[in-house]
Design an enzyme around this catalytic site. Structure first.
Site, short mmCIF file in Angstrom:
data_model
loop_
_atom_site.label_atom_id
_atom_site.label_comp_id
_atom_site.label_asym_id
_atom_site.label_seq_id
_atom_site.Cartn_x
_atom_site.Cartn_y
_atom_site.Cartn_z
N TYR A 57 0.82 -1.22 0.00
CA TYR A 57 0.00 0.00 0.00
C TYR A 57 0.86 1.27 0.00
O TYR A 57 0.38 2.33 0.44
CB TYR A 57 -0.94 0.00 1.20
CG TYR A 57 -2.22 -0.80 0.98
CD1 TYR A 57 -3.13 -0.46 -0.02
CD2 TYR A 57 -2.53 -1.88 1.80
CE1 TYR A 57 -4.30 -1.18 -0.21
CE2 TYR A 57 -3.72 -2.61 1.61
CZ TYR A 57 -4.59 -2.24 0.61
OH TYR A 57 -5.76 -2.94 0.42
N GLU A 111 0.93 -4.98 -8.65
CA GLU A 111 0.31 -5.72 -7.55
C GLU A 111 0.39 -7.24 -7.76
O GLU A 111 0.62 -7.99 -6.80
CB GLU A 111 -1.14 -5.26 -7.37
CG GLU A 111 -1.21 -3.82 -6.87
CD GLU A 111 -2.63 -3.30 -6.65
OE1 GLU A 111 -3.60 -4.01 -7.00
OE2 GLU A 111 -2.75 -2.18 -6.12
P1 CMP Z 1 -8.54 -0.61 -1.01
O1 CMP Z 1 -9.35 -0.66 -2.26
O2 CMP Z 1 -7.76 -1.82 -0.65
O3 CMP Z 1 -7.53 0.63 -1.09
C1 CMP Z 1 -7.04 1.30 0.05
C2 CMP Z 1 -7.72 0.88 1.31
O4 CMP Z 1 -7.61 1.77 2.40
C3 CMP Z 1 -9.22 0.79 1.08
O5 CMP Z 1 -9.53 -0.28 0.21
C4 CMP Z 1 -9.72 0.66 2.50
O6 CMP Z 1 -9.56 -0.66 3.01
C5 CMP Z 1 -8.73 1.57 3.26
N1 CMP Z 1 -9.29 2.86 3.67
C6 CMP Z 1 -9.50 3.23 4.95
N2 CMP Z 1 -9.97 4.47 5.01
C7 CMP Z 1 -10.08 4.92 3.75
C8 CMP Z 1 -10.52 6.15 3.19
N3 CMP Z 1 -10.94 7.17 3.94
N4 CMP Z 1 -10.50 6.26 1.84
C9 CMP Z 1 -10.05 5.23 1.07
N5 CMP Z 1 -9.62 4.05 1.57
C10 CMP Z 1 -9.63 3.89 2.90
#
Ligand code: CMP
Length: 139
Positions: free
Chosen positions: A49, A126
């Site tokens: 991430y 990824e």
């Molecule tokens: P994902 O699609 O895996 O991409 C980033 C991840 O951060 C998202 O899904 C969520 O699991 C997490 N996340 C937590 N808070 C936020 C937020 N405010 N906006 C976007 N992603 C978030």
């Protein structure tokens, strides 16, 4: 033919919806080209991430992603990046369409059951993060 990375996150594994998520992929004509269950370390989650490292949710997200095992898959098919994103629904499950994976199973914006790559370049990074070439089935 396109590929994307899918992750069933620790909340999805804990809720016993691995089969349900995979069923939705297969029902939509998506093929699984690679799959494994792993438990990420904090360093591995931070690396995956890294694009979000300046975001306020980064520490909490990487803690969550190391809280239990995950299932990582390379998915394959025509337009599979968009298809997978449609099946997942919006990141925030409250905004997700009815019948999407996140609408049906997410707990909150962080514990949102699944991850999917958002573009071909991120998909390549990824998939390469979790699988080497020998682990991906060629059709
Ligand atoms: P994902 O699609 O895996 O991409 C980033 C991840 O951060 C998202 O899904 C969520 O699991 C997490 N996340 C937590 N808070 C936020 C937020 N405010 N906006 C976007 N992603 C978030």
């Amino acid at each position: 033919m396109e590929r994307t990375l899918s992750i069933i996150k620790p909340d999805g594994v804990a809720k016993n919806v691995i089969g349900e998520v995979i069923k939705r992929f297969e029902t939509d004509g998506i093929k699984i080209a690679a799959m494994k269950m792993i438990h990420l370390t904090k360093i591995q989650a931070q690396g995956f991430y890294a694009v979000h490292k300046e975001r306020p949710f980064f520490n909490s997200l990487t803690d969550f992603m190391t809280s239990g095992p995950i299932v990582v898959m390379a998915l394959e098919g025509e337009d599979v990046i968009a298809k997978n994103r449609k099946l997942m629904g919006a990141t925030n499950f409250e905004e997700a369409e009815q019948g999407t994976i996140r609408k049906d199973y997410a707990t909150n914006i962080e514990q949102n059951v699944v991850h999917g790559s958002d573009a071909p370049e991120t998909a390549a990074f990824e998939i390469g993060y979790f699988f080497n070439d020998l682990e991906i089935q060629k059709r």
